[in-house]
Each structure stands twice: as structure tokens, then as C-alpha cells.
Design an enzyme around this catalytic site. Structure first.
Site, PDB file in Angstrom:
ATOM      1  N   THR A 135       0.868  -1.182   0.000  1.00  0.00           N
ATOM      2  CA  THR A 135       0.000   0.000   0.000  1.00  0.00           C
ATOM      3  C   THR A 135       0.905   1.233   0.000  1.00  0.00           C
ATOM      4  O   THR A 135       2.130   1.103   0.045  1.00  0.00           O
ATOM      5  CB  THR A 135      -0.902   0.046   1.250  1.00  0.00           C
ATOM      6  OG1 THR A 135      -0.089   0.392   2.384  1.00  0.00           O
ATOM      7  CG2 THR A 135      -1.581  -1.279   1.513  1.00  0.00           C
ATOM      8  N   CYS A 136       0.297   2.418  -0.009  1.00  0.00           N
ATOM      9  CA  CYS A 136       1.153   3.626  -0.043  1.00  0.00           C
ATOM     10  C   CYS A 136       1.901   3.795   1.280  1.00  0.00           C
ATOM     11  O   CYS A 136       2.882   4.532   1.342  1.00  0.00           O
ATOM     12  CB  CYS A 136       0.318   4.853  -0.361  1.00  0.00           C
ATOM     13  SG  CYS A 136      -1.122   5.022   0.678  1.00  0.00           S
ATOM     14  N   ASN A 137       1.460   3.111   2.328  1.00  0.00           N
ATOM     15  CA  ASN A 137       2.120   3.283   3.628  1.00  0.00           C
ATOM     16  C   ASN A 137       3.001   2.118   4.050  1.00  0.00           C
ATOM     17  O   ASN A 137       3.699   2.209   5.054  1.00  0.00           O
ATOM     18  CB  ASN A 137       1.074   3.503   4.723  1.00  0.00           C
ATOM     19  CG  ASN A 137       0.536   4.902   4.690  1.00  0.00           C
ATOM     20  OD1 ASN A 137       1.261   5.832   4.345  1.00  0.00           O
ATOM     21  ND2 ASN A 137      -0.728   5.070   5.006  1.00  0.00           N
ATOM     22  N   GLU A 196      -8.781   3.822   9.817  1.00  0.00           N
ATOM     23  CA  GLU A 196      -9.166   4.006   8.412  1.00  0.00           C
ATOM     24  C   GLU A 196      -9.735   2.695   7.850  1.00  0.00           C
ATOM     25  O   GLU A 196      -9.364   1.601   8.288  1.00  0.00           O
ATOM     26  CB  GLU A 196      -7.969   4.500   7.600  1.00  0.00           C
ATOM     27  CG  GLU A 196      -6.718   3.656   7.755  1.00  0.00           C
ATOM     28  CD  GLU A 196      -6.389   2.891   6.505  1.00  0.00           C
ATOM     29  OE1 GLU A 196      -7.223   2.873   5.615  1.00  0.00           O
ATOM     30  OE2 GLU A 196      -5.291   2.306   6.454  1.00  0.00           O
ATOM     31  N   GLN A 204      -9.829   1.536   4.558  1.00  0.00           N
ATOM     32  CA  GLN A 204      -9.330   0.884   3.336  1.00  0.00           C
ATOM     33  C   GLN A 204      -8.471  -0.343   3.601  1.00  0.00           C
ATOM     34  O   GLN A 204      -8.445  -1.270   2.806  1.00  0.00           O
ATOM     35  CB  GLN A 204      -8.481   1.865   2.496  1.00  0.00           C
ATOM     36  CG  GLN A 204      -9.277   2.967   1.853  1.00  0.00           C
ATOM     37  CD  GLN A 204      -9.452   4.150   2.790  1.00  0.00           C
ATOM     38  OE1 GLN A 204      -9.070   4.065   3.970  1.00  0.00           O
ATOM     39  NE2 GLN A 204     -10.053   5.217   2.318  1.00  0.00           N
ATOM     40  N   GLY A 244     -15.718  30.486  -3.832  1.00  0.00           N
ATOM     41  CA  GLY A 244     -14.261  30.590  -3.793  1.00  0.00           C
ATOM     42  C   GLY A 244     -13.598  29.328  -4.287  1.00  0.00           C
ATOM     43  O   GLY A 244     -14.269  28.336  -4.610  1.00  0.00           O
ATOM     44  N   GLY A 277     -10.737  27.738  -2.751  1.00  0.00           N
ATOM     45  CA  GLY A 277      -9.826  27.095  -1.798  1.00  0.00           C
ATOM     46  C   GLY A 277      -9.768  25.587  -2.006  1.00  0.00           C
ATOM     47  O   GLY A 277     -10.766  24.960  -2.350  1.00  0.00           O
TER      48      GLY A 277
END
Lengths: 283, 428
Positions: B49-51, B106, B108, B181, B183
Site C-alpha cells: 500500500t502507499c504506507n 481508516e 481501506q 471561492g 480554496g
């Protein structure tokens, strides 16, 4: 036997309330499920206690005395039945957190506080208007009690949302909007039942005392509650009021109806006959 | 047989290194097969995973962990943590239950673990050992999610805003959102609300061209900021994120809008600094105004709430881990029990036949009685040892004692099934 069943029902309601309150602190869905299950079990026992007594005293028509506690017992059963019905139609378990303790608050005095016996005047023993009056009044009160519970829940949750520090109550809520909608709908039904109860009540009063609308605190509170609920519906439909204002009106409306019952329990014997139906279903 | 976990996560390696370690889905089957081909590796699974990158393997010995470690990027290999048996299992359970995640609770990671198992199965490297681990880890993770509040409450500002909108307004399918806006956080919140099914996403900006560009990005509809009074009547959620120095949404404007809305609730999210919505608007009936500090406070409250659930979540993980280990031990005990029973039954059967032959002339019913008596003696004698061996779950001295006493270890080497019983029967 009836007393034992009522005892068991009370225990089940208490356990149900405890389960819902535990769910508020620890949101494991199994606690909410247990709360529902226990309320349902309590209701079954409660209805069984009524049924076993109906065999002895008939449907109440023809009874010649009643006790105040009996009425509260019937109310408690109707509140639970109403909640379980709404729950099946998607009302969030958070309502159980309010309704289950409310049921206990109604049931405990009925069960534990001794109430004196009142006589029913003889002309009312077989009155059809009396039957409708009692049915409408009891159903209306139960429905308004549920509306009161939801409105109180709305007020507490809305306060948390406004404070911008949402707490447990707000966290368990499905949405403020759904609670507002459900509370309003119940209040409308309560108003309809209350209207029928007041109409048939005047017929019962005429038969018992000769006066269509006796001047007494009880009748005064009933009319005041009716007027307040009518104004609330008008404000919602015409001016678009919703949320906090509607919730406050429903809470006050229910409190006025509760005063009717306080007045009823200390009223003259003639009008106590209006509750004869409830007598027959109490052990 | 031993379970090995070799892994690098956000705790040990920086993002740049984790990027190099990540295994793209297309390359995963080959990497899995390479692992499986290492001597002594029986099963393998890669969680990328990304982590984190975690390699789980069922192998013949602990030494194989070194070989697995050497398959990693040379820069990452020294940072990799090697865990064995119970530690490795616990690590997988904790990962799956999101206790090791960067964002605690989390959702996922459970899906990612299941996906890793599915890919290993497809590549033919997932066997019964790792399969059982993943199943039990998933059970633990589901329990953690339902029995604790670890996954409750949004923790990013944009998801807090979306969460609050749902709590205040209910179903968002018929609601309109106004984005004022450009942002970045406002866009994130708008996207989150869009994903939750809001009917209409209106985008207003000082310049219509920029509003149109933004509207395309978030799949919305560009509107003019000059129509703000009417837009406040139309929208149920207003997300404000501009660089304006003054209040764009004043109390007076909101007051008028609320009446025109017939008191339908209005949720104002002010993500600007300095603020663009007059703070006293929150005092109006059915108006809920949250600014950056408020959202951050709710997010921090939710993070704290999640953190407070870690203890209970760890208890659940340990319970499930203990249950898995007990099952494994019991599975280990079964061969000893089977051999013991087969041995006893073979002896009883041989003695019963010998007795029948010696007595001669027994009719069929009498023969059956003799055999039944022999079986009953076996059952009675083995009842207590069986119960104790099961209770001990095959890991303690009783299983070893039974093996030594009855000579099972000499009779056959490996832990056996049918073959062992047949061998023992022939001994009997």
C-alpha cells in the site's frame, strides 16, 4: 399470574433502557439490538398480562371501578408498541435512548405507587362514546409521548450542534432533520386523537353530569393542549416553522396533556368513568 | 513450519523510499512467484500500500527471513523489520484492524489485505496457513470496527464538514451545495459531498471564468456571486473559501435567506482566513455555522475518540489471535489423537478376534457382543486421555508423552493422516 407478568415486563423494559443507554456510551450495534429485543419481550409480557385479565374482567365496559395506575400501565405498553413500530420503519436507535427511559418513567408509578380505587357512574357502564373516548385519549397520549421524546432529543442534539461541540447524542443521531420530521408527524397524529378524545369526551360528560363541557382544570388543560398543537400545525404549514420552535411547542403540548392526567386522577367520580376501559385490562 | 513477516512501513521508511518499494499490481504475480521459489518458502503474500510493504510467508525455518529481506530494495532492506510466528500473526492482525495505519481506524486497509490475499491466491502462492491467518485477521478487524468506536467520526476537515452536513440535513440526495471561492479544502469538501450524492453543486467566484473552470473540476454548475442572496435560499450547504478581507455572507443576508427558505436548515462552512461568514449568523434559527477552528475541534475530538478505543481494539485483536493459536494447536493435536485411537482400536480388534476364535461356536450375535465389549473398553479407556490431549491442544507435554509412550515417533516421521493410521493399524 398477571402481577408476575407485569413484574417481568417492567424488568424487561428496565433492561431495555439500560441496553440503549449502554449503546449511547459504547455504540456496538448489538446493544441497540438487545434494547429493541428487550422492549419487545417486555411488550409481549405486558400484553399477556392484559390478556390474562381480560378473561376475568371483560373489555372494561361494564366495570364499576378503576385505578390510576392501570391507565399508566396501558400507556407504557402503547408507547413501547409505537416505538417498535416506528423502529421497523427506520427510526434510528437513538430514539430508544429517550423512549425506553420514558416508558419506565410512565410504568414505574403505575406499578409501584399505590393508587386508590375510583367508582364509575352506572350510566357509563355500557357507553360506546366512552369506548372511543378512552381509546382515542390513550392512543393520543401515547403518540404525543413519543413525539415528546423525539422533540426532547431534537432540542438536546440541536443544542450540541449549535454549540459546535457535538457530543455523544449528536454522534449517534442519523440526522436532526429526520428527528424533526418524525416528531412533527407524531404530534399531528396526537392532535387528531386528542380532537376525537375531546369530542367524544363531551358526549361522555353530558351522559354522566349533564354538562357538555364542564369547567374544570382537566378539561382546561386538554383544550389548551389542543389549541397549542393546532397552532403548531398551522405554524408549520403556513409559516414554515420547523426545528427548535416546533420541538418546543410539542414538548409544551405534551406537558399540558400530562396535566390532564394529573387532573383526571383527582377529578370527581363522574368523569373517572371515562377511563373505565383501562380498568378491565389491569390485574 | 514457521510464519514470517518482513515489512517496511511509514514508521521506518520515508515516503520516497516507500514509493520505490511499492509493487505495482501488474508485477505482483511475478514477485509472489519469486518469493515462492525461494528454498523453504511454502506460501507467500505481499501487502503493498502507499504506507507499507509487508511480505508474509509460511516457511520451513526462520532463516528464510534473511532471503526474503534480500529481495527488497537494498536501501530498504536494512530498515525492514522481521517478525516470526506469534509476532508475525499479531502484526498482520494489527495491520488489518488499522491499528498500524497512519490514520487510526481508516477503512481501506481491510480491503487491501483481502485484495493482497486474493492476488496471492490467483498467483498460486496462498496456501491454507496464510488463508486461515487472513480470514481470522479479517474477523478481528470487523469486530474492532463494530465493537469499538475506532472507525467513527471523520478525522480530516473536509470529511468532518461532509459528515456534519449529513448529520444536520439527513439524506443529501435532494440537497444543493454552494461553493464560494476556490480554496483547495473547499473543493475537497465539495467533492466529498458530491460523492455522497448531493443533487446540485453550485460554484460561485468573483470572476465567472474562474467559476466555470472550477465547476468543470468538481462537476458543478457555475453561478454568479452577484446572485448570492438567491443562492443562499437555493443551497442547503454553503462552503466558503475565498481570499476576501470582509464578510461575504453577512448575518443580515442569512437572516433574509432563512425566512425565504421557510426555516429549512442551512449549514454554513467557513474555510477562509480571514473569515468570510459573519460569526453571529450561527445565532440564527436553523443556521449552523462552522469555521476552520470548529471543524478542527471536531476532527481532534474524533481523533481523540478513536485513540481512546485502541485499548479495547487491542484486546479484541489478542482474543482473536489466542483463538487462532488455540485452533492451530488443536489441529496439531489431532494426529496424536488419531494415532492413539487407531492403535487402541487395532489392539482391541485383534484381541476380540483372537477370543472369538478361541471360544469357537459363537453365533453372530455373540460375536458382535464380544467386539462391542472390546470397543467399549477402548472408548472408556481413551475418554479421559482424549479430553486432556484436546484441552492441552497438542502443544504441551502430554502429546509428546503419548507419542513417546506408544512409539508413534518411531512408527512414522511426519505428522500423518490416513497413512499414519494405516501404518499403526498394521503394527497392531
Amino acid at each position: 399470574m398477571e402481577t408476575l407478568l407485569v413484574h417481568l415486563a417492567l424488568l424487561a423494559y428496565a433492561a431495555g433502557a439500560a441496553a440503549f443507554l449502554t449503546w449511547l456510551v459504547r455504540p456496538d450495534p448489538r446493544w441497540a439490538g438487545a434494547g429493541r429485543g428487550l422492549l419487545f419481550a417486555g411488550l409481549v409480557l405486558h400484553v399477556a398480562s392484559f390478556a390474562s385479565n381480560i378473561g376475568v374482567a371483560g373489555l372494561g365496559l361494564g366495570a364499576d371501578s378503576w385505578k390510576g395506575g392501570q391507565l399508566f400501565s396501558l400507556l407504557a405498553a402503547l408507547i413501547v408498541a409505537g416505538y417498535l413500530f416506528l423502529d421497523r420503519r427506520g427510526l434510528a436507535p437513538i430514539a430508544g435512548v429517550v423512549v425506553a427511559p420514558l416508558t419506565l418513567a410512565v410504568m414505574v408509578p403505575a406499578h409501584l405507587v399505590a393508587t386508590s380505587e375510583h367508582a364509575v357512574v352506572q350510566p357509563l357502564w355500557t357507553s360506546g362514546a366512552l369506548f372511543v373516548h378512552v381509546a382515542a385519549a390513550t392512543l393520543g397520549t401515547a403518540v404525543l409521548a413519543l413525539a415528546f421524546g423525539l422533540s426532547a432529543l431534537y432540542l438536546a442534539s440541536e443544542r450540541q450542534a449549535k454549540s459546535r461541540r457535538p457530543g455523544r447524542l449528536f454522534a449517534r443521531l442519523t440526522s436532526l432533520e429526520s428527528i424533526d420530521r418524525a416528531g412533527y408527524r407524531l404530534a399531528v397524529w396526537g392532535f387528531i386523537f386528542l380532537s376525537v378524545a375531546i369530542g367524544t369526551g363531551s358526549l361522555v360528560s353530558k351522559a354522566a353530569t349533564g354538562a357538555v363541557l364542564p369547567i374544570a382544570p382537566k378539561e382546561g388543560f386538554a383544550l389548551l393542549a389542543w389549541a397549542l398543537l393546532a397552532a403548531m400545525i398551522q405554524a408549520r404549514l403556513v409559516a414554515g416553522w420547523r426545528g427548535r420552535r416546533i420541538a418546543i411547542l410539542v414538548v409544551v403540548g405534551f406537558v399540558l396533556v400530562a396535566f390532564v392526567y394529573v387532573g383526571l386522577l383527582s377529578a370527581s367520580p363522574s368523569l373517572r368513568g371515562a377511563l373505565a376501559l383501562a380498568i378491565g385490562v389491569w390485574p | 513450519m514457521t510464519t514470517i513477516c518482513v515489512g517496511v512501513s511509514h514508521r521506518q521508511a520515508p515516503t520516497a523510499l516507500r514509493e520505490r518499494l511499492a509493487v505495482p499490481a501488474a508485477l505482483l504475480p511475478d514477485r509472489l512467484r519469486q518469493l515462492r521459489e525461494l528454498p523453504g518458502v511454502r506460501e507467500a503474500m505481499i501487502l503493498s500500500t502507499c504506507n507499507r510493504l509487508e511480505i508474509f510467508a509460511s516457511a520451513d525455518s526462520r532463516e528464510i527471513a534473511g532471503d526474503i529481506q534480500r529481495t527488497l530494495d537494498p536501501a530498504a532492506a536494512p530498515l525492514a523489520a522481521c517478525r516470526f510466528d506469534e509476532d508475525a500473526l499479531r502484526h498482520l492482525f494489527r495491520i488489518t484492524a488499522s491499528l498500524e495505519s497512519m490514520v487510526l481506524g481508516e477503512a481501506q486497509i481491510l480491503g487491501q489485505v483481502k485484495e493482497a490475499a486474493a492476488q496471492a491466491r490467483q498467483a498460486g502462492t496462498l496456501g491454507p496457513e496464510l488463508q486461515r491467518l487472513v480470514e481470522r485477521a479479517s474477523t478481528a478487524a470487523k469486530r474492532v470496527r463494530t465493537e469499538t468506536e475506532i472507525a467513527r467520526g471523520a478525522v480530516s476537515l473536509s470529511s468532518v464538514a461532509a459528515d456534519l452536513a449529513r448529520k444536520l440535513l439527513g439524506d443529501l440526495a435532494d440537497r444543493a451545495v454552494l461553493l464560494i471561492g476556490a480554496g483547495e479544502m473547499a473543493q475537497l469538501a465539495a467533492r466529498e459531498l458530491r460523492a455522497q450524492g448531493v443533487k446540485e453543486l453550485l460554484v460561485a467566484n468573483r470572476g465567472l471564468a474562474r467559476a466555470e473552470e472550477l465547476a468543470r473540476e468538481v462537476d458543478g454548475l457555475a453561478v454568479s456571486l452577484a446572485d448570492l442572496p438567491a443562492l443562499l435560499v437555493r443551497a442547503d450547504v454553503v462552503i466558503c473559501s475565498t481570499g476576501a478581507e470582509e464578510y461575504l455572507v453577512t448575518r443580515e443576508l442569512v437572516d433574509q435567506a432563512v425566512k425565504a427558505r421557510r426555516y429549512r436548515p442551512l449549514f454554513l462552512v467557513d474555510l477562509s482566513l480571514p473569515r468570510n461568514v459573519e460569526p453571529s449568523a450561527n445565532e440564527l434559527e436553523n443556521v449552523y455555522l462552522y469555521d476552520l477552528d470548529d471543524l478542527e475541534r471536531v476532527a481532534a475530538q474524533n481523533r481523540g475518540q478513536r485513540q481512546s478505543q485502541v485499548g479495547r481494539a487491542e484486546e479484541i485483536v489478542e482474543e482473536e489471535l489466542r483463538a487462532l493459536l488455540a485452533q492451530a494447536h488443536e489441529r496439531h493435536a489431532v494426529p496424536v489423537l488419531a494415532r492413539l485411537r487407531a492403535h487402541a482400536e487395532a489392539v482391541a480388534c485383534a484381541e476380540a478376534e483372537k477370543t472369538i476364535a478361541a471360544l469357537r461356536g459363537l453365533d453372530e450375535r455373540q460375536q458382535r457382543s464380544v467386539r462391542a465389549m472390546a470397543n467399549a473398553i477402548v472408548n472408556k479407556l481413551l475418554h479421559a486421555p482424549t479430553a486432556r490431549l484436546r484441552a492441552e491442544a497438542g502443544s504441551g507435554p502430554l502429546a509428546d508423552a503419548a507419542t513417546a509412550l506408544f512409539g508413534f515417533d518411531e512408527a512414522q516421521g511426519a505428522i500423518g493422516g490416513r497413512h499414519d493410521r494405516e501404518t499403526l493399524a498394521s503394527h497392531g
